[in-house]
Design a protein around this motif. Sequence first.
Motif, PDB file in Angstrom:
ATOM      1  N   GLU A   1      -4.965   7.744   4.410  1.00  0.00           N
ATOM      2  CA  GLU A   1      -5.694   6.459   3.952  1.00  0.00           C
ATOM      3  C   GLU A   1      -5.028   5.506   4.335  1.00  0.00           C
ATOM      4  OE1 GLU A   1      -4.800   7.096  -0.279  1.00  0.00           O
ATOM      5  OE2 GLU A   1      -6.046   8.858  -0.538  1.00  0.00           O
ATOM      6  N   ASN A   2      -4.044   5.196   4.763  1.00  0.00           N
ATOM      7  CA  ASN A   2      -3.265   3.848   5.018  1.00  0.00           C
ATOM      8  C   ASN A   2      -3.627   3.639   6.401  1.00  0.00           C
ATOM      9  OD1 ASN A   2      -2.523   3.226   2.555  1.00  0.00           O
ATOM     10  ND2 ASN A   2      -0.488   4.257   2.721  1.00  0.00           N
TER      11      ASN A   2
ATOM     12  N   LYS B   1      -1.563   9.667   1.809  1.00  0.00           N
ATOM     13  CA  LYS B   1      -1.504   8.490   1.731  1.00  0.00           C
ATOM     14  C   LYS B   1      -1.429   7.885   3.249  1.00  0.00           C
ATOM     15  CE  LYS B   1      -0.974   5.730  -1.192  1.00  0.00           C
ATOM     16  NZ  LYS B   1      -1.752   5.118  -1.979  1.00  0.00           N
TER      17      LYS B   1
ATOM     18  N   HIS C   1       1.107   6.820  -7.988  1.00  0.00           N
ATOM     19  CA  HIS C   1      -0.464   6.971  -8.328  1.00  0.00           C
ATOM     20  C   HIS C   1      -0.617   7.989  -9.289  1.00  0.00           C
ATOM     21  CE1 HIS C   1       0.243   9.316  -4.949  1.00  0.00           C
ATOM     22  NE2 HIS C   1      -1.077   9.810  -4.721  1.00  0.00           N
TER      23      HIS C   1
ATOM     24  N   LYS D   1       0.890  -1.313   0.016  1.00  0.00           N
ATOM     25  CA  LYS D   1      -0.038   0.081  -0.004  1.00  0.00           C
ATOM     26  C   LYS D   1       1.026   1.084  -0.042  1.00  0.00           C
ATOM     27  CE  LYS D   1      -0.452  -0.088   4.990  1.00  0.00           C
ATOM     28  NZ  LYS D   1      -1.648  -0.207   6.223  1.00  0.00           N
ATOM     29  N   TYR D   2       2.321   1.173   0.060  1.00  0.00           N
ATOM     30  CA  TYR D   2       3.043   2.327   0.047  1.00  0.00           C
ATOM     31  C   TYR D   2       3.501   2.506  -1.354  1.00  0.00           C
ATOM     32  CZ  TYR D   2       2.796   1.366   5.073  1.00  0.00           C
ATOM     33  OH  TYR D   2       2.235   1.027   6.171  1.00  0.00           O
ATOM     34  N   GLU D   3       4.295   3.808  -1.720  1.00  0.00           N
ATOM     35  CA  GLU D   3       4.915   4.023  -2.748  1.00  0.00           C
ATOM     36  C   GLU D   3       6.424   4.254  -2.570  1.00  0.00           C
ATOM     37  OE1 GLU D   3       3.426   4.109  -5.548  1.00  0.00           O
ATOM     38  OE2 GLU D   3       1.202   4.511  -5.214  1.00  0.00           O
TER      39      GLU D   3
ATOM     40  N   ASN E   1       7.501   9.812   4.846  1.00  0.00           N
ATOM     41  CA  ASN E   1       6.132  10.466   4.625  1.00  0.00           C
ATOM     42  C   ASN E   1       5.841  11.678   5.704  1.00  0.00           C
ATOM     43  OD1 ASN E   1       5.955   8.870   2.308  1.00  0.00           O
ATOM     44  ND2 ASN E   1       4.095   7.614   3.429  1.00  0.00           N
TER      45      ASN E   1
ATOM     46  N   HIS F   1       0.876  14.921  -0.481  1.00  0.00           N
ATOM     47  CA  HIS F   1       0.272  13.680  -1.203  1.00  0.00           C
ATOM     48  C   HIS F   1       0.807  12.520  -0.018  1.00  0.00           C
ATOM     49  CE1 HIS F   1      -1.235  15.160  -5.106  1.00  0.00           C
ATOM     50  NE2 HIS F   1       0.027  16.063  -5.035  1.00  0.00           N
ATOM     51  N   THR F   2       2.031  12.470   0.202  1.00  0.00           N
ATOM     52  CA  THR F   2       2.504  11.547   1.100  1.00  0.00           C
ATOM     53  C   THR F   2       1.647  11.208   2.414  1.00  0.00           C
ATOM     54  OG1 THR F   2       4.298  12.628   2.013  1.00  0.00           O
ATOM     55  CG2 THR F   2       4.853  11.258   0.024  1.00  0.00           C
TER      56      THR F   2
END
Length: 493
Positions: A316-317, A313, A230, A76-78, A101, A309-310
């Motif tokens: 969201e996570n 995330k 994404h 689920k991470y980038e 992040n 953005h991070t």
Amino acid sequence: MDSINSSKKINLTGAILIIISQVVGIGIFFKNGSVFKNNDNNPYGVLASWLLAAIIIMCIALSIVKVANMHQKNCKYEGISKWMNTVIGHRISRFSANIMNLCFYPILGVVLAFFSVEAIFAIFNGYNQPIYLLVITTIGLTILFVSLNFISEKISMKAGVIAGYIKFLPMIICVIACIVIVIKGNNINFFDNSQTQVSVGSFNVLNVLDSLPATLFAFNGYLVVGEMGHKIKDPQKNTGRAIIIAVLIIAGIYIATSLTLIIVGDANGNVLAILNLIFGDNVGPRIMSCVLLFVALGSTISFLMVSFHTITKQIENKDLVGYDKLKRLNNKRHNLGNLVGTSLVLSVWAIIVFVPTLILKTDQPIDIVSNNISLALLILCGIVCSHQFIIMVKKPNSYKTFDIIIAFFAAFFLIGAIGYYSLWAEIVTPILHPGTESNTGVFFTNPNFIMKLNYEAIIYWTFMIGIAAFPFACDGLIKLTNKKYSEKYIWSK
């Protein structure tokens, strides 16, 4: 703009420009002074320092791109956190995500906003204004750019691409200035010792190694597009290409800029000397401030955009304290919870960074923190590259020899550079020379306070230990404040 299409996806050109915008900034303009000083103004040492940093970063980039193209586990991470999941596992991936992040991007976003404000004030009033006024203005500038992400993500991404174009302007000014000086006959060439008015030492490999922290800092942020997977069009293909192309361009810019300074004969490695020769001592500093404003604002826009953005995330996570409340705010109005979460994270780091700055009335703590968090990123890269090399060695027939060699050099260079700096610069040297003055600081120094090497070492180790403990503390706080949180602790098996 072509770099951003109607579906809000960033193509290859846009990704390259965002990396350039993120990377090219304060480093090449002021860290270069440390490079010249460490090498005793030896031109071959200066060029070798930048070339070695470029080789190290390219090896890391090639190695990490290979990881990015490997079969990705469900994650689920980038970015680097996703790549850690590929070569190591989920727990270290979460550990990395918390650092990148919630620490790396927010800290540098705040720091670069402060540098931007310093450049703004320098244009109009030199460096005579009180430092608390800079801090207040920095907070306002940060709020402006963070709010831009809340208002429109598309506008924010366009700003990041535009900032990439703007970053080329200072480099062009530097090259043109050099040509003008050479035509005027005012050039002083370090390659010819008879022409110089300063001491030029001999080439020394150890001096080149001493310059690594400064030169590697100047490449900071080259993995930014990995954190925005994404948002990238065809990320599996374009992420790797963007990193490699951007690193090549940036390396060329840095080496060309240093060569320009050598040809002109500036002992401080500072573009200001070039501008002063052309425009005079009164106008040159103001033009330099404008140049710094361009590069600092470009980096600030990019880092704060990625921070937004991070942190989004992280919400969201479910990896941020109060994520449930922030999600409810997002349900009431799009991005409202993300705005609040980003603002809270940035506020925490602003307090940590600005309180000692205000007390000591110098920007040295800010400069030290920016160097330390950059080294933290290199440590994470070293973990990825070393594990990738181990995987390749265990199955040599499954990988090309070139890829194995690149992974080895990436791991070797990173472990060597980090070990050398941490042990020698932050332990041995402060013990042997505790009263020696630190070379840190960008614009503001306090004549009533001297930052010594032993103070700097204490800050370094306190910061690095704190950053290492941060993901565990974050996990613990989420568990304490939310009984429904089901994710296992990072330290649990």
